[in-house]
Design an enzyme around this catalytic site. Sequence first.
Site, PDB file in Angstrom:
ATOM      1  N   THR A 166      -0.420  -3.523   7.039  1.00  0.00           N
ATOM      2  CA  THR A 166      -0.139  -4.925   6.739  1.00  0.00           C
ATOM      3  C   THR A 166      -0.999  -5.356   5.549  1.00  0.00           C
ATOM      4  O   THR A 166      -1.414  -6.499   5.434  1.00  0.00           O
ATOM      5  CB  THR A 166      -0.369  -5.789   7.991  1.00  0.00           C
ATOM      6  OG1 THR A 166       0.416  -5.259   9.054  1.00  0.00           O
ATOM      7  CG2 THR A 166       0.063  -7.234   7.778  1.00  0.00           C
ATOM      8  N   HIS A 167      -1.237  -4.404   4.648  1.00  0.00           N
ATOM      9  CA  HIS A 167      -2.068  -4.728   3.483  1.00  0.00           C
ATOM     10  C   HIS A 167      -1.188  -5.233   2.353  1.00  0.00           C
ATOM     11  O   HIS A 167      -0.986  -4.546   1.348  1.00  0.00           O
ATOM     12  CB  HIS A 167      -2.849  -3.495   3.032  1.00  0.00           C
ATOM     13  CG  HIS A 167      -3.624  -2.845   4.129  1.00  0.00           C
ATOM     14  ND1 HIS A 167      -4.068  -1.540   4.059  1.00  0.00           N
ATOM     15  CD2 HIS A 167      -4.056  -3.302   5.327  1.00  0.00           C
ATOM     16  CE1 HIS A 167      -4.721  -1.243   5.183  1.00  0.00           C
ATOM     17  NE2 HIS A 167      -4.719  -2.280   5.954  1.00  0.00           N
ATOM     18  N   LEU A 168      -0.633  -6.424   2.564  1.00  0.00           N
ATOM     19  CA  LEU A 168       0.146  -7.062   1.516  1.00  0.00           C
ATOM     20  C   LEU A 168      -0.795  -7.898   0.669  1.00  0.00           C
ATOM     21  O   LEU A 168      -1.739  -8.504   1.191  1.00  0.00           O
ATOM     22  CB  LEU A 168       1.223  -7.948   2.133  1.00  0.00           C
ATOM     23  CG  LEU A 168       2.309  -7.171   2.885  1.00  0.00           C
ATOM     24  CD1 LEU A 168       3.122  -8.110   3.743  1.00  0.00           C
ATOM     25  CD2 LEU A 168       3.229  -6.457   1.911  1.00  0.00           C
ATOM     26  N   GLN A 187       0.877  -1.173   0.000  1.00  0.00           N
ATOM     27  CA  GLN A 187       0.000   0.000   0.000  1.00  0.00           C
ATOM     28  C   GLN A 187       0.913   1.221   0.000  1.00  0.00           C
ATOM     29  O   GLN A 187       2.033   1.147   0.500  1.00  0.00           O
ATOM     30  CB  GLN A 187      -0.865  -0.002   1.270  1.00  0.00           C
ATOM     31  CG  GLN A 187      -2.089   0.880   1.223  1.00  0.00           C
ATOM     32  CD  GLN A 187      -3.338   0.140   0.749  1.00  0.00           C
ATOM     33  OE1 GLN A 187      -3.746  -0.856   1.348  1.00  0.00           O
ATOM     34  NE2 GLN A 187      -3.933   0.605  -0.313  1.00  0.00           N
TER      35      GLN A 187
END
Lengths: 592, 242, 416
Positions: A518-520, A347
């Site tokens: 933690t928007h992988l 992100q």
Amino acid sequence: MPKKLPKKDVVIIGLGWTGSILANELTDEGLDVIAIERGPWRDAPTEFPPNYAQDELRYRIRHELFLRPEQNTFTFRNKMNQTALPIRDWGSFMPPNGVGGGGVHWNAETFRFLPTDFIARTHLTERYGAAFLPEDMTIQDFGVTYDDLEPHYDAFEYLCGTSGTAGNLRGQIQEGGNPFEGPRSRPYPTPAQKQPFSHTLFAKAARELGYKPYPQPSGNLSQAYTNPLGLRMGPCTYCGFCEWFGCGNYSKASPQTTILPLLVRKSNFTARDNSEVLHINLDRSGKHATGVTFVDTGGVEWEQPADLVILSAYTLFNVQMLLHSKIGMPYDPVANKGVIGRNFTHQTISTVNGFFDNKKFNFNPFIASGAIGMCIDEFNGDNFDHGPHGFVGGGYMGQVQTNGRPIQSASVPPGTPKWGAAWKNAARDNYLSTVRPGTGVHGSFYSYRDVYLDLDPTYTDRFGRPLMRMTIDFHDNELKQNAFLTDKFAEIIRAMGAHTLDKQYRKGPYDATDYQTTHLNGGAIMGTDPATSAINRYLQSWDVPNLFVMGASAFPQNAGYNPTDTVAALAFWAAAAIRGQYLKNPGPLVHA
Amino acid sequence: MTMRRREFLAGTAVLLLSTMKSRATIISGGLPWAPDAGTPPIPVRPGPWHYFTSDEGRAVEALADRIIPPDPQTPGGKDSGCAVFIDRQLAGPYGRSEGHYNQPPFMPGTKQQGSQSQKAPAAIYRDALGALDRYCQSSYQGKRFADLPDEQKDELLKNLEDEKAKLEGVDGKSFFALLIKDVQTGFFADPIYGGNVDMVAWEMIGYPGARYNYLDWVERHNERFPLPPVSLMGRADWSPKN
Amino acid sequence: MRSAAKLSIAIGAAAAWLAGIGLGGADPDSQAFDQIEKGRYLTTVADCFACHTVPEIGKPFAGARPIETPFGVITSSNITPDNDTGIGGWTDEQFDDAVRKGVRPDGSRLYPAMPFPAYTKMSRDDVLAIRAYLKTVEPLHQPVKANTLPFPFNIRTAMRVWDALYFTEGEFQPDSRQSAVWNRGAYLVQGPGHCTACHTPKTVLGGDKTIDNLRGFNLQGWFAPDITGDNNQGLGQWSEADITTYLKTGHNRMTAAIGPMSEEIVNATSQYSDSDLTAIATYLKSQPQRQDNTAPLPANSPAMIAGQAIYRDQCSACHGIDGRGVAMLFPSLAQSALVHAGDPTSAIHLVLRGGRSVATRQEPTAPGMPSFAWQLNDDQVAAVLTYIRNAWQTAGTPVSPDAVGKARDQLRARSD
């Protein structure tokens, strides 16, 4: 030799949001389901009660609810010509561990993607021409449309009791909501959360600049709610210990509050905690999963046979599981072949802190929730003409300050010394009058040929298996996008009345030590073409039809929003396909 | 130096999750429940250093007092317990980098790849404080850091920050950055961890502490919140004044 | 052979066969579906399952469950139709004598842990229906050690004296001045429902203090509250619907079942018919108020000031700044009988240990309360409990730090 357990109809790897959704759907179908979770059981009254959950050092600084890199980690490098080194302590992202997964510690920001996000390649090419997109940008269409997912977005939002103001009801734009959002079939289940001072001030400034601010859709509920499963939730009390923390008073949507109490009562459901799945087992043909092998904390290996395998373990662990289980061809960026590991994204985050006159402004920043905030979408997706700007993508921006936790919130204006009396006085004078949005600019991260996942040649985990390697860096497109958005955001903060701004642009190289959500996503993406996707539009593996892979690993690129609503909608969509089509006739649902 | 187990436990208020609740269990039929389940924090108790030698402790107190100097309104780093905080943290999982990935090979990398050092904070502090001690003694006629006048302390610290002063065998600049982070963390953490004694830091900034319900204040905009700060172990008003 | 003779041989053979498989008695009517169904329902009402089953073992009605009494632990007997270790060999008369008179076939007396002083009020028909049902459950071989009470309570003959003092044999007599609904409620509460077993205070020797009927009793680390119609300590503020919803689902807009009542609701009351629940509510609300003129403690007393600080800082997280909680999720302390009970044992227990409220089919959430034992000392627990008993226009006797300290010690020894 693993000990063999009695066969189940379904084995679910990872009991987070999607694992819980699938478990509930498939047990309703009458199937015998077991969920295997690497981490411990978690529940509010015992693990994060409201008499010690509010501990910033323990949960935000020392990350108690998260995975230990010692148990599993990754290696990282920016570019393919570098040597990847281990992420020895988390930095730019933080994987959860335990029942509930990220659903325990998330902010509960519950955004849908835009309709154009699902057809990014087609739409952008149509509007700007193929040459406008960088040559090495590998964005793809999802293979499903916003309309396909709308009922499932609705299902998740009603499961959670999401608090918000609709912006587009069946095509009618609604005052006070996000005018850019895709049409929704009905209003949010509960009204938007009431906003504290700085958030309303942002909205006022944004409105005066001609924007249309709307309240961030929040899974921290604005009022008591009973969800369709009969589970009760309470109103959020704005404690300011939301993201990174478990919610102590049943007011944040999580698997614990919205699904698990009902699920565990079903006689056809079992969960095992503290048990880590090592690999998915395949039969001799390599095209059929026979179950999983897992290890418990005693080190004993078990085999859980099952007819249907749901991989729902969080992006990175999904991809790692596929690589270790040898399912799907690993991606080779040089040859541009293979699918497992491709289209890996994160992100693009930045923020602007604003310092205000403490004699005129008292923001009480400690009164907040994880998904509080007023946002604008004018610069998200393709909501504006990118032609003059030379980049694609965008994001929402907003005063989304979620807390005033002092260790992290004692902001001082730029140029203040980092220590000494000047620092101390600045901390004293500015705490109550600083606007610290956090992820104030929440931009998309499109996919590129040289941003990917594969196995590391050097470093191994505690079982001797290769760690997964991340090769990730920002491309010009995202940095341009961010510079543009950050400047726009700064204008609004200035218009609020800040006397000093601290603009924290996102700059390259991608820094694995700097937390950026933690928007992988990606690595096991969905699509219509098995040459460039790992799973089909129903999240079914092209290679192993009795395996479905949930999660944001399915996203071919990331949009300018938090992923959870879309991740959950895809899970409901896949569950519907499993129940309605697959179970009647097991086999590939899509013939490419 | 052997550490008595009970003291050790009392000092390490952060209990590492991987050692708790680690037995695999099967959940079915209902939500698990056991009385007194969970891991409530164990407050730090004042007393002898758990990790620092007395010289080290004295040095860290002096350093903390420069990073956060005392003033008439608010105590400095020393009296607010920041050195105690750091001592107890170094004696616990943080000091050992517990939970980190500690497998070799250890190779230097880029800034973006993060620390690749084998040294955990406890060892970093020990080495750095020793080097600082030697530097002071050789540069200031045998004096230790704590004995220097404040202006000289500040000058030395600025020189470390600017890399004008170098400590032998230790990266002084990054140690000082670590120290600032740890002192300020201890200053603002809950008092149960040893720093922020009597919630002085929270008083200083106007943070009301470990509260959970602000529903009656959400829409009271631009008003000062009136209640005093409260720690996880409460505040003075919790005990009846008979 | 003549047809009549054939018929009698056939009947005799059938009876012998029935007797042989432990379904004793020569009366074929006892196998009628209606009777068994009635018996199944009454067995649920009387909740035989709870005491006569060890949940983890999964042998219904086979006994061996340790039951905590003020006199020690007693073990329940096997009431499956097993001939060796159960009651398969008993006659109906013997069964009735045990249930309604507290006497075993060998003449020895039952302890009132078996609530025969309540069951005596049942009609013979109802008891025989239960018998008929119990004859149909799976006969399970499980020998049970009968005498587990410590000396001198293991001397069963002493029960003769106890019975003389405290046991009034006899069926329930309806009160003609009351409605049929009221009488049904009275029958259920006093008879098969045996609510008095936990909710009526006992004398030192364990007999009912009938003058204080249903005003609460301290047992197993909890205080089973007053369930009369008293406004402050009982159900006076509860509507009929509040009572029936509570019994059916374990929760209502004001409170939740927790502790030993959870089991009672799951096994028994959640399965009562709606009309029986209404009858019970009618009866309970008619039970007389106490004469209690306690005034609330003044807000400026030290305990109230300290308690208010603790309450605002901690308890309000769930129970609300106004003490009214969240309906069906967090109890309304302002309206809670448990909070205002004269004996604060349950409230102390919950604050020190926490607890999880009951999960039923209709209310599966089962919210939990955390433990505060590590956080609050005896003075503080006493202060916050005193506060919640006296804030919000209610009155309650202050809770003393000593009582808290005693409870803390006792609870340490408990595993539930």
